[in-house]
Design a protein around this motif. Sequence first.
Motif, PDB file in Angstrom:
ATOM      1  N   TRP A  40     -13.106 -12.814  11.184  1.00  0.00           N
ATOM      2  CA  TRP A  40     -12.705 -12.823   9.780  1.00  0.00           C
ATOM      3  C   TRP A  40     -11.488 -11.920   9.537  1.00  0.00           C
ATOM      4  N   ILE A  41     -11.112 -11.112  10.527  1.00  0.00           N
ATOM      5  CA  ILE A  41      -9.895 -10.306  10.346  1.00  0.00           C
ATOM      6  C   ILE A  41      -8.667 -11.199  10.240  1.00  0.00           C
ATOM      7  N   TYR A  42      -8.764 -12.464  10.701  1.00  0.00           N
ATOM      8  CA  TYR A  42      -7.635 -13.384  10.611  1.00  0.00           C
ATOM      9  C   TYR A  42      -7.682 -14.228   9.338  1.00  0.00           C
ATOM     10  N   ARG A  43      -8.687 -13.979   8.488  1.00  0.00           N
ATOM     11  CA  ARG A  43      -8.827 -14.732   7.250  1.00  0.00           C
ATOM     12  C   ARG A  43      -8.658 -13.787   6.059  1.00  0.00           C
ATOM     13  N   TRP A  44      -9.132 -14.196   4.900  1.00  0.00           N
ATOM     14  CA  TRP A  44      -8.821 -13.443   3.686  1.00  0.00           C
ATOM     15  C   TRP A  44      -9.300 -11.990   3.689  1.00  0.00           C
ATOM     16  N   PRO A  45     -10.468 -11.626   4.276  1.00  0.00           N
ATOM     17  CA  PRO A  45     -10.817 -10.192   4.274  1.00  0.00           C
ATOM     18  C   PRO A  45      -9.786  -9.349   5.018  1.00  0.00           C
ATOM     19  N   GLY A  46      -9.317  -9.859   6.173  1.00  0.00           N
ATOM     20  CA  GLY A  46      -8.294  -9.139   6.917  1.00  0.00           C
ATOM     21  C   GLY A  46      -6.975  -9.084   6.177  1.00  0.00           C
ATOM     22  N   HIS A  47      -6.630 -10.165   5.483  1.00  0.00           N
ATOM     23  CA  HIS A  47      -5.381 -10.188   4.721  1.00  0.00           C
ATOM     24  C   HIS A  47      -5.409  -9.158   3.590  1.00  0.00           C
ATOM     25  N   ILE A  48      -6.571  -8.993   2.946  1.00  0.00           N
ATOM     26  CA  ILE A  48      -6.685  -8.007   1.865  1.00  0.00           C
ATOM     27  C   ILE A  48      -6.432  -6.603   2.398  1.00  0.00           C
ATOM     28  N   VAL A  49      -7.018  -6.293   3.559  1.00  0.00           N
ATOM     29  CA  VAL A  49      -6.807  -4.966   4.163  1.00  0.00           C
ATOM     30  C   VAL A  49      -5.326  -4.736   4.435  1.00  0.00           C
ATOM     31  N   ASP A  50      -4.643  -5.729   4.998  1.00  0.00           N
ATOM     32  CA  ASP A  50      -3.231  -5.575   5.333  1.00  0.00           C
ATOM     33  C   ASP A  50      -2.357  -5.468   4.082  1.00  0.00           C
ATOM     34  N   VAL A  51      -2.691  -6.234   3.035  1.00  0.00           N
ATOM     35  CA  VAL A  51      -1.929  -6.142   1.788  1.00  0.00           C
ATOM     36  C   VAL A  51      -2.086  -4.752   1.174  1.00  0.00           C
ATOM     37  N   LEU A  52      -3.312  -4.210   1.172  1.00  0.00           N
ATOM     38  CA  LEU A  52      -3.524  -2.846   0.676  1.00  0.00           C
ATOM     39  C   LEU A  52      -2.710  -1.839   1.486  1.00  0.00           C
ATOM     40  N   HIS A  59      10.356 -20.560   9.316  1.00  0.00           N
ATOM     41  CA  HIS A  59      10.576 -19.142   9.635  1.00  0.00           C
ATOM     42  C   HIS A  59       9.352 -18.319   9.223  1.00  0.00           C
ATOM     43  N   LEU A  60       8.821 -18.560   8.013  1.00  0.00           N
ATOM     44  CA  LEU A  60       7.648 -17.821   7.563  1.00  0.00           C
ATOM     45  C   LEU A  60       6.465 -18.050   8.487  1.00  0.00           C
ATOM     46  N   LYS A  61       6.310 -19.277   8.941  1.00  0.00           N
ATOM     47  CA  LYS A  61       5.180 -19.618   9.801  1.00  0.00           C
ATOM     48  C   LYS A  61       5.286 -18.941  11.157  1.00  0.00           C
ATOM     49  N   GLU A  62       6.509 -18.851  11.695  1.00  0.00           N
ATOM     50  CA  GLU A  62       6.704 -18.339  13.050  1.00  0.00           C
ATOM     51  C   GLU A  62       6.826 -16.817  13.101  1.00  0.00           C
ATOM     52  N   HIS A  63       7.393 -16.207  12.058  1.00  0.00           N
ATOM     53  CA  HIS A  63       7.754 -14.793  12.141  1.00  0.00           C
ATOM     54  C   HIS A  63       7.040 -13.903  11.133  1.00  0.00           C
ATOM     55  N   THR A  64       6.127 -14.453  10.356  1.00  0.00           N
ATOM     56  CA  THR A  64       5.368 -13.620   9.431  1.00  0.00           C
ATOM     57  C   THR A  64       3.909 -14.052   9.433  1.00  0.00           C
ATOM     58  N   ASN A  65       3.089 -13.221   8.798  1.00  0.00           N
ATOM     59  CA  ASN A  65       1.735 -13.625   8.436  1.00  0.00           C
ATOM     60  C   ASN A  65       1.839 -14.059   6.974  1.00  0.00           C
ATOM     61  N   PRO A  66       2.025 -15.350   6.694  1.00  0.00           N
ATOM     62  CA  PRO A  66       2.387 -15.798   5.342  1.00  0.00           C
ATOM     63  C   PRO A  66       1.517 -15.249   4.223  1.00  0.00           C
ATOM     64  N   PRO A  67       0.165 -15.240   4.336  1.00  0.00           N
ATOM     65  CA  PRO A  67      -0.624 -14.714   3.213  1.00  0.00           C
ATOM     66  C   PRO A  67      -0.278 -13.266   2.869  1.00  0.00           C
ATOM     67  N   VAL A  68      -0.038 -12.446   3.893  1.00  0.00           N
ATOM     68  CA  VAL A  68       0.269 -11.039   3.650  1.00  0.00           C
ATOM     69  C   VAL A  68       1.713 -10.880   3.193  1.00  0.00           C
ATOM     70  N   PHE A  69       2.649 -11.532   3.880  1.00  0.00           N
ATOM     71  CA  PHE A  69       4.068 -11.382   3.562  1.00  0.00           C
ATOM     72  C   PHE A  69       4.370 -11.904   2.154  1.00  0.00           C
ATOM     73  N   ILE A  70       3.907 -13.109   1.859  1.00  0.00           N
ATOM     74  CA  ILE A  70       4.223 -13.724   0.562  1.00  0.00           C
ATOM     75  C   ILE A  70       3.541 -12.967  -0.573  1.00  0.00           C
ATOM     76  N   THR A  71       2.256 -12.623  -0.402  1.00  0.00           N
ATOM     77  CA  THR A  71       1.548 -11.879  -1.450  1.00  0.00           C
ATOM     78  C   THR A  71       2.211 -10.531  -1.712  1.00  0.00           C
ATOM     79  N   SER A  72       2.511  -9.807  -0.637  1.00  0.00           N
ATOM     80  CA  SER A  72       3.144  -8.490  -0.792  1.00  0.00           C
ATOM     81  C   SER A  72       4.512  -8.614  -1.448  1.00  0.00           C
ATOM     82  N   GLY A  73       5.295  -9.581  -0.985  1.00  0.00           N
ATOM     83  CA  GLY A  73       6.628  -9.765  -1.540  1.00  0.00           C
ATOM     84  C   GLY A  73       6.602 -10.098  -3.019  1.00  0.00           C
ATOM     85  N   ILE A  74       5.694 -10.994  -3.432  1.00  0.00           N
ATOM     86  CA  ILE A  74       5.605 -11.389  -4.839  1.00  0.00           C
ATOM     87  C   ILE A  74       5.186 -10.199  -5.714  1.00  0.00           C
ATOM     88  N   VAL A  75       4.178  -9.454  -5.264  1.00  0.00           N
ATOM     89  CA  VAL A  75       3.699  -8.322  -6.060  1.00  0.00           C
ATOM     90  C   VAL A  75       4.765  -7.235  -6.149  1.00  0.00           C
TER      91      VAL A  75
END
Length: 551
Positions: free
Chosen positions: A181-193, A4-20
Amino acid sequence: MKQHLKEHTNPPVFITSGIVVIAFVLWGVLAPSNLNNVASEVNSFITTNFEWLYILSATFFVVFVLAVMVSRFGTIRIGPPDSKPEYSNLAWFAMLFTAGMGIGLVFYAVAEPVWHFQNPPVGEPGTQAAAQRAMNFTFFHWGLHPWAIYIVLGLALGYFAFRKGLPLRPAAAFYPLIGNWIYRWPGHIVDVLAVFGTLFGLATSLGLGGNQVGAGLNAVFGIENTTMLQVIIILAITAVAVVSVMFGIDKGIRNLSLVNLWLAFALMLFVFFFGPTLDLLNMLASNVGYYFQHLPELSFQTFPNNGNGTAQEWQGGWTLFYWGWWIAWSPFVGMFIARISYGRTIRNFIGGAMFAPVGASFVWLSIFGNSGLRKVLSGGEDGQALADAGFNKAMFVLLDQLPVADIVSILASVLAVVVVVLFFATSSDSGSLVVDILTNGGDPNPKWQQRLFWAISEGVIACVLLAAGAASGADALSALQTASIVTGLPFCIVLLLMCVGIAKALSQERPNLAVQREPSPLPGMRSSAARTRAGATADSGSGSGERDSES
């Protein structure tokens, strides 16, 4: 779960945001005083060292969006050349206004001018000149600057998602700068912020709304306005927002926003006709003229030569709080107005999203703010009662002092409570949808379970901030203000870089051909006008919600 996480979320952003978010809630529950103290120290550091950044950035955003609006790029559509707006101007404005301002205008419309009148950063308090400056400070905080901040992010998201085929996520605006790189960690940081800014910006609004609803219940029914009551109110109205967000934009958010707009309009007309009507019309004209006359001065004012620090303290508690609040809110409001602005030209989008809400805000603030100032200037028991009312009670004290029968005054107070509740709900349901889009990688068709999670999270964070402020002996409003200023700083840098990305992408456009041919995708991207059109209308169940994958 993993699938479900793989299909319906962006896991790095969803999981990081949820944990924090969960960690923050636990911190607030287990050590509320420590949370408030740490946040206050960070807030003090930011207001001392980065005041200049907030002031210059907010003013730059105003200049930037106005320049884009009047430029040759204004005819470009947010979508394919043949796209048309999905919502009527009235429905579009209703969603803009209720999502972008909402609770804050009801909370501060009476109290803020009265506060500036009594405690100005410069000049003598309690005079006619102080009253004029008080309205000007209020206009400054609710005028062009906040909407310019929203528009920067809204324009970036709408342009890159609906015209260039990128995902509906803040990181997409960085494509001209960092490419895939928007699909890698720099983009994930922007979305988490962006997720953090949205959650804490909304928590500030929800906390203010809970505070004012509690004050309204106290004024009408005599119920003591305690922190516990405000927590219960936040949780109860979060449940209303959950129901709305589950229905989606067309059936839930749009209809609730229209109802909210008409009820707020009715409340404003009530105060206008039973207050000093002719004086209010004259004051509105004077306020608008004074605002534009002194806008350049206020836009760059940092009070550097104020020796006793009073003016800097005022600016930290007001202007910097507002700029941090608007910046923290910008991912939410920006993404939401982008989501509802498919098919509009850039000029129509910027002009409508800036001047229509600002004009409505000026009318609202003049009617409520000048009515309150007139009472205070006149003195007597009514004026003193309003001066002593505080932020959460000022609106209800003013309604009680209008020359109408007691039952009518009570009904007006009940209407004010309903308006706050609906503003609360429209902000929360719009925010839940936006946060879910942020954490699923830009899919405009989020799963209901994820919407539910984020809607509940917003209410819980607001409750935690209120409880942390109360536990440490601080004013709950101070805790909310601190959260806004702290979360706004990192995203201020993000917005400045977005302006660079927008400018770079627009420089490659050919506006003279913009209405004649399909826009070219950005380098390395496939054309996706059909996909973005489906995504823009998929709230009712259509569209695939497909996301671009990393190449």
